[in-house]
Design a protein around this motif. Structure first.
Motif, PDB file in Angstrom:
ATOM      1  N   VAL A  52       0.925  -1.434  -0.098  1.00  0.00           N
ATOM      2  CA  VAL A  52      -0.148   0.006  -0.033  1.00  0.00           C
ATOM      3  C   VAL A  52       0.951   1.194  -0.029  1.00  0.00           C
ATOM      4  CG1 VAL A  52      -1.645   1.424   1.294  1.00  0.00           C
ATOM      5  CG2 VAL A  52      -2.083  -1.116   0.965  1.00  0.00           C
ATOM      6  N   THR A  53       0.700   2.093  -1.058  1.00  0.00           N
ATOM      7  CA  THR A  53       1.469   3.335  -1.155  1.00  0.00           C
ATOM      8  C   THR A  53       0.652   4.510  -0.550  1.00  0.00           C
ATOM      9  OG1 THR A  53       2.618   2.300  -2.840  1.00  0.00           O
ATOM     10  CG2 THR A  53       2.728   4.864  -2.565  1.00  0.00           C
ATOM     11  N   ARG A  54       1.136   5.375   0.309  1.00  0.00           N
ATOM     12  CA  ARG A  54       0.523   6.350   0.739  1.00  0.00           C
ATOM     13  C   ARG A  54       1.116   7.624   0.229  1.00  0.00           C
ATOM     14  NH1 ARG A  54       0.079   2.453   4.550  1.00  0.00           N
ATOM     15  NH2 ARG A  54      -1.731   1.896   5.513  1.00  0.00           N
ATOM     16  N   LEU A  55       0.284   8.543  -0.782  1.00  0.00           N
ATOM     17  CA  LEU A  55       0.973   9.617  -1.252  1.00  0.00           C
ATOM     18  C   LEU A  55       0.293  10.869  -0.394  1.00  0.00           C
ATOM     19  CD1 LEU A  55       0.624   8.741  -4.912  1.00  0.00           C
ATOM     20  CD2 LEU A  55       2.647   8.499  -3.516  1.00  0.00           C
ATOM     21  N   ARG A  56       1.117  11.704  -0.035  1.00  0.00           N
ATOM     22  CA  ARG A  56       0.912  12.856   0.672  1.00  0.00           C
ATOM     23  C   ARG A  56       0.963  14.012  -0.202  1.00  0.00           C
ATOM     24  NH1 ARG A  56       3.494  14.169   5.275  1.00  0.00           N
ATOM     25  NH2 ARG A  56       1.476  14.876   6.424  1.00  0.00           N
ATOM     26  N   LEU A  57      -0.158  14.530  -0.822  1.00  0.00           N
ATOM     27  CA  LEU A  57      -0.003  15.739  -1.641  1.00  0.00           C
ATOM     28  C   LEU A  57      -0.160  17.077  -0.924  1.00  0.00           C
ATOM     29  CD1 LEU A  57      -2.873  14.367  -4.334  1.00  0.00           C
ATOM     30  CD2 LEU A  57      -0.333  14.027  -4.123  1.00  0.00           C
ATOM     31  N   PRO A  58       0.578  18.129  -1.752  1.00  0.00           N
ATOM     32  CA  PRO A  58       1.107  17.899  -3.100  1.00  0.00           C
ATOM     33  C   PRO A  58       2.566  17.437  -2.745  1.00  0.00           C
ATOM     34  CG  PRO A  58       1.295  20.206  -1.976  1.00  0.00           C
ATOM     35  CD  PRO A  58       0.481  19.445  -0.922  1.00  0.00           C
ATOM     36  N   LEU A  59       2.995  16.637  -3.818  1.00  0.00           N
ATOM     37  CA  LEU A  59       4.330  16.104  -3.833  1.00  0.00           C
ATOM     38  C   LEU A  59       5.504  16.901  -4.137  1.00  0.00           C
ATOM     39  CD1 LEU A  59       2.968  12.616  -5.661  1.00  0.00           C
ATOM     40  CD2 LEU A  59       3.445  12.984  -3.471  1.00  0.00           C
ATOM     41  N   ARG A  60       6.525  16.592  -3.565  1.00  0.00           N
ATOM     42  CA  ARG A  60       7.816  17.188  -3.978  1.00  0.00           C
ATOM     43  C   ARG A  60       8.594  16.086  -4.742  1.00  0.00           C
ATOM     44  NH1 ARG A  60      10.134  21.629  -2.915  1.00  0.00           N
ATOM     45  NH2 ARG A  60      12.352  20.570  -2.766  1.00  0.00           N
ATOM     46  N   VAL A  61       9.085  16.273  -6.032  1.00  0.00           N
ATOM     47  CA  VAL A  61       9.552  15.306  -6.880  1.00  0.00           C
ATOM     48  C   VAL A  61      10.854  15.746  -7.268  1.00  0.00           C
ATOM     49  CG1 VAL A  61       9.422  14.370  -9.201  1.00  0.00           C
ATOM     50  CG2 VAL A  61       7.259  15.233  -8.026  1.00  0.00           C
ATOM     51  N   GLY A  62      11.771  14.705  -7.037  1.00  0.00           N
ATOM     52  CA  GLY A  62      13.310  14.619  -7.586  1.00  0.00           C
ATOM     53  C   GLY A  62      13.331  13.948  -8.805  1.00  0.00           C
ATOM     54  N   ILE A  63      14.061  14.297  -9.601  1.00  0.00           N
ATOM     55  CA  ILE A  63      14.738  13.990 -10.894  1.00  0.00           C
ATOM     56  C   ILE A  63      16.054  13.619 -10.948  1.00  0.00           C
ATOM     57  CG2 ILE A  63      14.462  14.023 -13.530  1.00  0.00           C
ATOM     58  CD1 ILE A  63      12.338  16.175 -13.105  1.00  0.00           C
ATOM     59  N   ALA A  64      16.777  12.477 -11.363  1.00  0.00           N
ATOM     60  CA  ALA A  64      18.134  12.404 -11.246  1.00  0.00           C
ATOM     61  C   ALA A  64      18.404  11.237 -12.212  1.00  0.00           C
ATOM     62  CB  ALA A  64      18.486  11.684 -10.121  1.00  0.00           C
ATOM     63  N   LEU A 227       1.828  10.139 -16.480  1.00  0.00           N
ATOM     64  CA  LEU A 227       1.227  11.002 -15.543  1.00  0.00           C
ATOM     65  C   LEU A 227      -0.225  10.934 -15.253  1.00  0.00           C
ATOM     66  CD1 LEU A 227       3.728  13.869 -15.363  1.00  0.00           C
ATOM     67  CD2 LEU A 227       3.183  12.727 -13.235  1.00  0.00           C
ATOM     68  N   ALA A 228      -0.801  11.296 -16.505  1.00  0.00           N
ATOM     69  CA  ALA A 228      -2.330  11.484 -16.711  1.00  0.00           C
ATOM     70  C   ALA A 228      -2.918   9.898 -16.408  1.00  0.00           C
ATOM     71  CB  ALA A 228      -2.623  11.951 -18.149  1.00  0.00           C
ATOM     72  N   SER A 229      -2.281   8.906 -16.845  1.00  0.00           N
ATOM     73  CA  SER A 229      -2.700   7.743 -16.662  1.00  0.00           C
ATOM     74  C   SER A 229      -2.812   7.334 -15.228  1.00  0.00           C
ATOM     75  CB  SER A 229      -2.025   6.627 -17.514  1.00  0.00           C
ATOM     76  OG  SER A 229      -2.279   5.336 -17.282  1.00  0.00           O
ATOM     77  N   PHE A 230      -1.684   7.512 -14.671  1.00  0.00           N
ATOM     78  CA  PHE A 230      -1.299   7.426 -13.226  1.00  0.00           C
ATOM     79  C   PHE A 230      -2.504   7.909 -12.316  1.00  0.00           C
ATOM     80  CE2 PHE A 230       0.440   8.660  -9.035  1.00  0.00           C
ATOM     81  CZ  PHE A 230       0.704   7.277  -8.308  1.00  0.00           C
ATOM     82  N   LYS A 231      -2.910   9.286 -12.616  1.00  0.00           N
ATOM     83  CA  LYS A 231      -3.740  10.154 -11.956  1.00  0.00           C
ATOM     84  C   LYS A 231      -5.182   9.605 -11.842  1.00  0.00           C
ATOM     85  CE  LYS A 231      -5.687  14.823 -11.794  1.00  0.00           C
ATOM     86  NZ  LYS A 231      -5.728  16.328 -12.334  1.00  0.00           N
ATOM     87  N   GLU A 232      -5.575   8.880 -13.174  1.00  0.00           N
ATOM     88  CA  GLU A 232      -6.874   7.947 -13.176  1.00  0.00           C
ATOM     89  C   GLU A 232      -6.672   6.514 -12.482  1.00  0.00           C
ATOM     90  OE1 GLU A 232      -9.698   9.102 -14.528  1.00  0.00           O
ATOM     91  OE2 GLU A 232      -8.489  11.257 -14.670  1.00  0.00           O
ATOM     92  N   ARG A 233      -5.615   5.935 -12.582  1.00  0.00           N
ATOM     93  CA  ARG A 233      -5.407   4.949 -11.709  1.00  0.00           C
ATOM     94  C   ARG A 233      -5.686   4.854 -10.366  1.00  0.00           C
ATOM     95  NH1 ARG A 233      -0.686   1.772 -10.312  1.00  0.00           N
ATOM     96  NH2 ARG A 233       0.624   3.308 -11.338  1.00  0.00           N
ATOM     97  N   VAL A 234      -5.198   6.045  -9.747  1.00  0.00           N
ATOM     98  CA  VAL A 234      -5.257   6.315  -8.411  1.00  0.00           C
ATOM     99  C   VAL A 234      -6.451   6.298  -8.012  1.00  0.00           C
ATOM    100  CG1 VAL A 234      -4.690   8.095  -6.648  1.00  0.00           C
ATOM    101  CG2 VAL A 234      -2.937   7.606  -8.190  1.00  0.00           C
ATOM    102  N   LYS A 235      -7.457   6.621  -8.687  1.00  0.00           N
ATOM    103  CA  LYS A 235      -8.930   6.855  -8.107  1.00  0.00           C
ATOM    104  C   LYS A 235      -9.523   5.440  -8.033  1.00  0.00           C
ATOM    105  CE  LYS A 235      -9.761  10.959 -11.102  1.00  0.00           C
ATOM    106  NZ  LYS A 235     -10.478  11.321 -12.211  1.00  0.00           N
ATOM    107  N   ALA A 236      -8.963   4.515  -8.591  1.00  0.00           N
ATOM    108  CA  ALA A 236      -9.703   2.989  -8.684  1.00  0.00           C
ATOM    109  C   ALA A 236      -8.598   1.794  -7.920  1.00  0.00           C
ATOM    110  CB  ALA A 236     -10.095   2.596  -9.907  1.00  0.00           C
TER     111      ALA A 236
END
Length: 274
Positions: A52-64, A227-236
């Motif tokens: 189970v992944t718990r995402l606390r919004l808004p997120l801070r994103v790192g890129i490397a 990103l768009a697909s993940f946003k929709e997947r989170v709902k279900a």
């Protein structure tokens, strides 16, 4: 796991060793493998356990970029920064993201694993990290060749003819706390070579630079779609739970600006009552 996947994994392990030596003899290779970085002792593609992944919004994103190597070494720091700045744009203007940090490659340790990723996340105060791996081969041999590239979700074969520059980049977005792969986006390119490139280092370097740029061109729309697909997947998806950080409301942490607007409207109404 079905029989085909078992056979494929076995072939992939054998091919990995063979292709690595082949690239050294018949081509010049630059590579930064996410599997080598996160799973340095893995003998097969890692099994992603359900959590189970718990995402606390808004997120801070790192890129490397993951640490790399090869006969020519990895991408230099300047080239990494230029490419990551372009990838950063794919995360911009999303209301669920409050900040994006481009993390210099010097902070990621070769074969550092998730322990190193945890350290980097704490240092830069990020919740999720997009790890960009890459594999570029400049083929020298006269025969058509193939090099195996291994990602967290499977193996890819990179093919090319003599003097071709074949490039693959892959952005894998991980939640740091749960160590779960949220989504990924690939990009590939092929710069066709010719005999005029032989012995001309400037042309070769230009083809390699173009290869990375073209692969990132393909990666960016794939990342936005992911990103768009993940946003929709989170709902279900019951395996992903979303909550909001204190002081934020809604997906983008816009609660405090909304509160200010509401307060302003209320004050105006009081002054103009009657």
């Amino acid at each position: 796991m079905n029989l085909n996947r078992i056979v494929w994994c076995a072939l992939a392990v054998l091919a990995l060793a063979g292709c690595g030596s082949m690239a050294g003899e018949r081509g010049i290779r630059q590579a930064g493998s996410i599997v080598d970085y996160l799973y340095p002792d893995a003998k097969e593609a890692p099994k992603l356990e359900p959590t189970v992944t718990r995402l606390r919004l808004p997120l801070r994103v790192g890129i490397a970029f993951v640490p790399g190597g090869g006969r020519n070494g990895g991408l230099n720091e300047t080239a990494q920064r230029q490419l990551l700045d372009r990838v950063k744009g794919a995360f911009a203007q999303h209301d669920a993201i409050s900040g994006i940090e481009v993390i210099p490659g010097t902070y990621l340790r070769a074969r550092g694993g998730f322990d190193n990723l945890d350290q980097v996340a704490r240092m830069f105060d990020v919740d999720v990290i997009a790890l960009v791996s890459y594999d570029q081969v400049r083929f020298n041999d006269t025969s058509r060749l193939a090099v195996l590239y291994w990602t967290v979700v499977g193996a890819y074969v990179i093919k090319g003819d003599r003097y071709d520059v074949q490039t693959m980049v892959d952005a894998a977005v991980f939640d740091v706390r749960s160590r779960k792969l949220l989504f990924r986006a690939p990009g590939t390119s092929q710069v066709k070579g010719s005999s005029t490139m032989m012995g001309y280092s400037e042309k070769i370097r230009g083809a390699q630079t173009d290869g990375y740029a073209q692969a990132v061109d393909q990666l960016i729309p794939n990342l936005r779609a992911g990103l768009a697909s993940f946003k929709e997947r989170v709902k279900a998806d019951p395996g992903i739970q979303v909550e909001h950080k204190p002081g934020s409301r809604g997906a983008g942490g816009t609660g405090w600006p909304v509160a200010l607007v509401v307060a302003g409207v209320a004050a105006w109404a009081v002054r103009h009552r009657g």
